[in-house]
Design an enzyme around this catalytic site. Structure first.
Site, PDB file in Angstrom:
ATOM      1  N   GLU A  97       0.878  -1.207  -0.012  1.00 21.71           N
ATOM      2  CA  GLU A  97      -0.050  -0.064  -0.055  1.00 21.71           C
ATOM      3  C   GLU A  97       0.780   1.220   0.112  1.00 21.71           C
ATOM      4  O   GLU A  97       1.922   1.583   0.475  1.00 21.71           O
ATOM      5  CB  GLU A  97      -0.843   0.051   1.445  1.00 21.71           C
ATOM      6  CG  GLU A  97      -1.968  -1.250   1.239  1.00 21.71           C
ATOM      7  CD  GLU A  97      -2.847  -1.027   2.321  1.00 21.71           C
ATOM      8  OE1 GLU A  97      -4.102  -1.435   2.164  1.00 21.71           O
ATOM      9  OE2 GLU A  97      -2.527  -1.162   3.387  1.00 21.71           O
ATOM     10  N   CYS A 110       3.681   8.443   1.230  1.00 23.55           N
ATOM     11  CA  CYS A 110       3.932   7.526   2.047  1.00 23.55           C
ATOM     12  C   CYS A 110       4.170   6.266   1.265  1.00 23.55           C
ATOM     13  O   CYS A 110       3.335   5.634   0.999  1.00 23.55           O
ATOM     14  CB  CYS A 110       3.189   7.306   3.213  1.00 23.55           C
ATOM     15  SG  CYS A 110       3.682   6.186   4.491  1.00 23.55           S
ATOM     16  N   CYS A 117       6.381  -7.199   7.243  1.00 28.69           N
ATOM     17  CA  CYS A 117       7.571  -6.385   8.003  1.00 28.69           C
ATOM     18  C   CYS A 117       8.017  -7.534   9.033  1.00 28.69           C
ATOM     19  O   CYS A 117       7.042  -8.391   9.732  1.00 28.69           O
ATOM     20  CB  CYS A 117       7.365  -5.276   8.617  1.00 28.69           C
ATOM     21  SG  CYS A 117       8.860  -4.591   9.863  1.00 28.69           S
ATOM     22  N   CYS A 121       6.777  -5.226  15.773  1.00 27.47           N
ATOM     23  CA  CYS A 121       6.276  -4.267  16.675  1.00 27.47           C
ATOM     24  C   CYS A 121       4.810  -4.494  16.934  1.00 27.47           C
ATOM     25  O   CYS A 121       4.014  -4.697  16.159  1.00 27.47           O
ATOM     26  CB  CYS A 121       6.494  -2.900  16.168  1.00 27.47           C
ATOM     27  SG  CYS A 121       8.197  -2.342  15.927  1.00 27.47           S
TER      28      CYS A 121
HETATM   29 FE1  SF4 Z   1       7.927  -2.998  10.974  1.00 27.81          FE
HETATM   30 FE2  SF4 Z   1       7.593  -2.104  13.526  1.00 27.81          FE
HETATM   31 FE3  SF4 Z   1       7.709  -0.347  11.324  1.00 27.81          FE
HETATM   32 FE4  SF4 Z   1       5.466  -1.687  11.726  1.00 27.81          FE
HETATM   33  S1  SF4 Z   1       6.273  -0.276  13.143  1.00 27.81           S
HETATM   34  S2  SF4 Z   1       6.702  -1.381   9.688  1.00 27.81           S
HETATM   35  S3  SF4 Z   1       6.629  -3.608  12.605  1.00 27.81           S
HETATM   36  S4  SF4 Z   1       9.508  -1.747  12.069  1.00 27.81           S
END
Ligand code: SF4
Ligand code: SAH
Length: 399
Positions: A97, A110, A117, A121
């Protein structure tokens, strides 16, 4: 017929590489500059549209290279058309996206640097996907080309339809920071081109550094999209090798570091990466970066109600930055804290901090001499805000 996937993707190539390709094909090097101009100034979607090239060369480009502009499978629109989220399916089926945000005086895209990922997190929708795939330079560049095209259309529509001009009341206008609300000169939209890129979409840019950086160089090339280095910002979860490497690059792009907690125990609970790169090491790398570059760094701090948003957390964060917690202080004139009230991700047992708590947090930092703004998000209703990008999963959840 050659397998499409093995053909060079034109968006992957820097101008120098394009020149080498033309030389290998027995063409003059200036053909590469023409192609670059067609791709990034005229924004064509096929070599056949590069009408300043000889037909035979256009046909050879069609046969022996790939040009796959990203066509969104879906576009979600919010904020009266000023926020647009596009969902793209890449060649191998994965979804990514990008979000275009149009402000009175600038237009920011963005973009994603990975599909999914791997950083995990606990508050982030993208993190729930795990790492699906690193994006190629061309995948990253193509998202920006989509946004540049979208802006071209937006500018053209505005010429035709004055109804897109700002309404009398300015409730439509969502500023970046609460401070901006006072500035009146920016109330009318004057922007007609894409002006800024933030690498804050899906993924961790420094976990895909080489490909991401090649994209940065292509986007910056003055003979192409010509995006100024100062108009680009990368956000990292805190991968120290990436921070150190960015300090050595000649292009002075901006750096944002996701902090989210003032001590190691809390940060590790929210962001597993902290176990590998704890705060002391992260601050040492940041200090070195500031010493080498002299450029401002912003620390992002997502505010989670009751988790990391108490006054004690703010005081601890200030102490950390000021070097009162046993660490060498950071040069405060080069540091800025950006508070981000958490954007809800369905199914996560977390809450967005109330406005009162956000403002208290900000006041405590400011009283201690730390520059601090609050980011007011765009596109929360279409799950386009920070941390809400999750491809198909986000769509399902959002209905
Ligand atoms: Fe990856 Fe953490 Fe950034 Fe989300 S906040 S994209 S999990 S590094
Ligand atoms: N991976 C990089 C860049 C992409 S995320 C990074 O983590 O820095 C961009 C920003 O959005 C980061 O600061 C991230 O912590 C934040 N973010 C993630 N999930 C969020 C959410 N649900 N609400 C608000 N911000 C979020």
């Amino acid at each position: 017929m050659m397998n499409q996937d093995t053909l060079p993707n034109l968006y992957d190539l820097s101008l120098a590489e394009m020149e080498r390709l033309m030389t290998a094909w027995g063409q003059p090097a200036y053909r590469a500059r023409q192609i670059f101009r067609q791709l990034y100034v005229n924004l064509v979607d096929s070599p056949l549209a590069m009408t300043d090239l000889p037909l035979a060369l256009r046909e050879r480009l069609v046969a022996e290279t790939r040009l796959a502009p990203l066509a969104p499978e879906q576009v979600h629109v919010a904020d009266q058309g000023l926020t647009r989220k596009a969902l793209f399916r890449l060649e191998n089926g994965v979804l990514i996206e990008s979000v275009l945000m149009i402000y009175p005086d600038r237009a920011t895209v963005c973009v994603s640097t990975q599909a999914g990922c791997g950083m995990g997190c606990v508050f982030c929708a993208t993190g729930t996907l795990g790492l699906l795939r690193n994006l190629s330079p061309g995948d990253i560049v193509a998202q920006v080309v989509w946004a540049a095209r979208e802006m071209r259309r937006f500018a053209a529509e505005r010429c035709i339809s004055p109804s897109l001009a700002p309404p009398d009341d300015d409730s439509w206008w969502t500023p970046d920071t609460l401070e901006d609300q006072g500035s009146s000169e920016a109330r009318s939209i004057s922007v007609s081109r894409l002006s800024n890129i933030v690498f804050m979409g899906m993924g961790e840019p420094f976990a895909n550094y080489d490909r991401w950086w090649r994209a940065v160089e292509i986007l910056h090339d003055p003979r192409g999209l010509n995006m100024g280095a100062r108009s680009m910002t990368v956000s990292t979860v805190g991968l120290i090798p990436g921070i150190r490497r960015l300090a050595t690059e000649t292009l002075p792009i901006n750096l944002a570091i996701s902090l989210h907690a003032p001590d190691d125990a809390l940060r590790s609970a929210l962001m597993p990466v902290n176990r590998r790169y704890p705060l002391a090491a992260l601050f040492e790398a940041t200090r070195d970066y500031l010493a080498v570059t002299g450029r401002r760094v912003s620390f992002e701090y997502v505010l989670l109600q009751g988790k990391n948003d108490e006054p004690e957390h703010a005081a601890k964060l200030a102490a950390l930055l000021r070097g009162e917690a046993g660490m060498t202080p950071l040069p405060l004139h080069l540091v800025h804290v950006n508070l981000i009230p958490w954007n809800p991700v369905p199914g996560m047992p977390l809450g967005r901090s109330e406005r009162r708590r956000v403002l208290t947090f900000q006041r405590i930092l400011r009283e201690r001499g730390i520059a601090c703004t609050v980011r007011v998000e765009r596109g929360v209703s279409i799950a386009a805000a920070c941390g809400q990008l999750a491809g198909e999963r986000g769509l399902k959840v959002g209905g």
